[in-house]
Write a protein that holds these residues in place. Structure first.
Motif, short mmCIF file in Angstrom:
data_model
loop_
_atom_site.label_atom_id
_atom_site.label_comp_id
_atom_site.label_asym_id
_atom_site.label_seq_id
_atom_site.Cartn_x
_atom_site.Cartn_y
_atom_site.Cartn_z
N PHE A 1 -0.47 -31.25 -38.34
CA PHE A 1 -1.13 -32.45 -37.84
C PHE A 1 -2.32 -32.06 -36.98
CE2 PHE A 1 1.95 -31.44 -34.53
CZ PHE A 1 1.26 -31.68 -33.34
N ILE A 2 -3.16 -33.06 -36.71
CA ILE A 2 -4.34 -32.91 -35.86
C ILE A 2 -4.15 -33.84 -34.67
CG2 ILE A 2 -6.80 -33.46 -35.67
CD1 ILE A 2 -7.08 -32.71 -38.63
N ARG A 3 -4.60 -33.37 -33.51
CA ARG A 3 -4.64 -34.27 -32.35
C ARG A 3 -5.90 -33.98 -31.56
NH1 ARG A 3 -0.58 -32.36 -27.53
NH2 ARG A 3 -1.89 -30.67 -26.85
N PHE A 4 -6.30 -34.96 -30.78
CA PHE A 4 -7.44 -34.78 -29.89
C PHE A 4 -6.98 -34.05 -28.65
CE2 PHE A 4 -9.02 -37.94 -32.70
CZ PHE A 4 -10.39 -37.71 -32.75
N GLY A 5 -7.72 -33.03 -28.27
CA GLY A 5 -7.43 -32.28 -27.05
C GLY A 5 -8.29 -32.81 -25.91
N ASN A 6 -8.75 -31.92 -25.07
CA ASN A 6 -9.57 -32.29 -23.93
C ASN A 6 -10.87 -32.96 -24.37
OD1 ASN A 6 -7.71 -31.12 -22.18
ND2 ASN A 6 -8.69 -29.12 -22.32
N ILE A 7 -11.24 -34.01 -23.65
CA ILE A 7 -12.52 -34.70 -23.87
C ILE A 7 -13.20 -34.79 -22.51
CG2 ILE A 7 -13.68 -36.81 -24.61
CD1 ILE A 7 -11.33 -37.33 -26.48
N THR A 8 -14.41 -34.22 -22.41
CA THR A 8 -15.11 -34.17 -21.12
C THR A 8 -16.53 -34.71 -21.26
OG1 THR A 8 -13.87 -32.16 -20.60
CG2 THR A 8 -15.76 -32.67 -19.20
N PRO A 9 -16.76 -35.96 -20.84
CA PRO A 9 -18.13 -36.49 -20.87
C PRO A 9 -18.89 -36.11 -19.59
CG PRO A 9 -16.57 -38.25 -20.35
CD PRO A 9 -15.78 -36.98 -20.52
N SER A 10 -20.17 -35.82 -19.76
CA SER A 10 -21.05 -35.51 -18.63
C SER A 10 -22.31 -36.35 -18.77
CB SER A 10 -21.45 -34.03 -18.62
OG SER A 10 -20.32 -33.20 -18.56
N ALA A 11 -22.78 -36.90 -17.67
CA ALA A 11 -23.97 -37.74 -17.70
C ALA A 11 -25.17 -36.97 -18.23
CB ALA A 11 -24.27 -38.27 -16.30
N ASP A 12 -25.97 -37.64 -19.06
CA ASP A 12 -27.20 -37.06 -19.60
C ASP A 12 -28.20 -38.19 -19.82
OD1 ASP A 12 -28.94 -35.13 -20.62
OD2 ASP A 12 -28.26 -35.48 -22.67
N ASP A 13 -28.59 -38.84 -18.72
CA ASP A 13 -29.51 -39.97 -18.79
C ASP A 13 -30.94 -39.47 -18.91
OD1 ASP A 13 -27.21 -41.40 -18.31
OD2 ASP A 13 -27.69 -41.85 -16.21
N THR A 14 -31.73 -40.12 -19.79
CA THR A 14 -33.13 -39.75 -19.97
C THR A 14 -33.97 -40.98 -20.25
OG1 THR A 14 -32.83 -39.43 -22.34
CG2 THR A 14 -32.59 -37.48 -20.95
N ASP A 15 -35.20 -40.98 -19.80
CA ASP A 15 -36.19 -42.01 -20.14
C ASP A 15 -35.65 -43.43 -20.11
OD1 ASP A 15 -38.01 -39.96 -20.52
OD2 ASP A 15 -37.60 -39.83 -22.67
N GLY A 16 -34.92 -43.76 -19.09
CA GLY A 16 -34.40 -45.11 -18.97
C GLY A 16 -33.19 -45.41 -19.84
N ARG A 17 -32.70 -44.45 -20.58
CA ARG A 17 -31.51 -44.62 -21.41
C ARG A 17 -30.32 -43.96 -20.73
NH1 ARG A 17 -31.40 -47.41 -26.47
NH2 ARG A 17 -33.41 -47.15 -27.47
N VAL A 18 -29.17 -44.59 -20.86
CA VAL A 18 -27.94 -44.00 -20.36
C VAL A 18 -27.37 -43.14 -21.49
CG1 VAL A 18 -25.60 -44.48 -19.53
CG2 VAL A 18 -27.51 -45.94 -18.83
N GLY A 19 -27.10 -41.89 -21.17
CA GLY A 19 -26.60 -40.98 -22.19
C GLY A 19 -25.50 -40.09 -21.66
N ALA A 20 -24.90 -39.33 -22.56
CA ALA A 20 -23.84 -38.40 -22.17
C ALA A 20 -23.76 -37.25 -23.15
CB ALA A 20 -22.49 -39.11 -22.11
N ASP A 21 -23.43 -36.09 -22.62
CA ASP A 21 -22.99 -34.97 -23.43
C ASP A 21 -21.47 -35.01 -23.35
OD1 ASP A 21 -25.36 -33.73 -24.34
OD2 ASP A 21 -25.66 -32.82 -22.38
N VAL A 22 -20.81 -34.94 -24.49
CA VAL A 22 -19.35 -35.00 -24.52
C VAL A 22 -18.84 -33.74 -25.19
CG1 VAL A 22 -17.32 -36.29 -25.27
CG2 VAL A 22 -19.42 -37.53 -24.66
N SER A 23 -18.08 -32.95 -24.45
CA SER A 23 -17.42 -31.78 -25.01
C SER A 23 -16.00 -32.21 -25.34
CB SER A 23 -17.37 -30.63 -24.01
OG SER A 23 -18.67 -30.22 -23.68
#
Length: 136
Positions: free
Chosen positions: A42-64
């Motif tokens: 089987f497959i399962r989701f492990g750790n999920i870590t979002p980090s803010a990555d806002d640019t040019d007036g847009r809200v963004g994220a890098d997600v590992s």
């Protein structure tokens, strides 16, 4: 609307569940948290870590995040096959992952590792991925 991490998980799960290269290996056993009496592999989701990555007036994220594959087959072949199928299904496939409320800018597989399970019965593969998203 979900946040970055939950919407990404939802889109990734749908992508994996829709590919015969994955379902031929694990059927529909793709979990957030597997049931107690889970059938292998089987497959399962492990750790999920979002980090803010806002640019040019847009809200963004890098997600590992990690996608883990569990196998109780003798040897590491099955776990490795699942890891390689997950990598092929997701690496640089931004346009194939549907998200609501977000744009998936980049999706890449950083690496994967296959190790013996802690109970010495089978193997676990961890596929490590990074995604860059912004709000729609």
């Amino acid at each position: 609307m979900n946040g970055f991490a939950l919407e990404l998980q939802k889109g990734i799960r749908a992508r994996l569940a829709g590919l015969s290269s994955i379902t031929d290996l694990v059927s529909t056993r793709i979990y957030d948290e597997p049931p107690t009496s889970v059938t292998y592999p089987f497959i399962r989701f492990g750790n999920i870590t979002p980090s803010a990555d806002d640019t040019d007036g847009r809200v963004g994220a890098d997600v590992s995040f990690e996608i883990e594959a569990f196998s109780q087959a003798t040897g590491r072949v099955e776990a490795t096959q699942i890891a390689e199928a997950v990598r092929a299904a997701l690496h640089r496939t931004e346009s194939s992952v549907s998200l609501t409320g977000f744009h998936l800018i980049e999706l890449r597989c950083e690496n994967y590792v296959v190790t013996r399970n802690s109970d010495e019965r089978g193997h676990r593969a961890s596929v490590i991925l990074t995604a860059n998203l912004e709000t729609a």
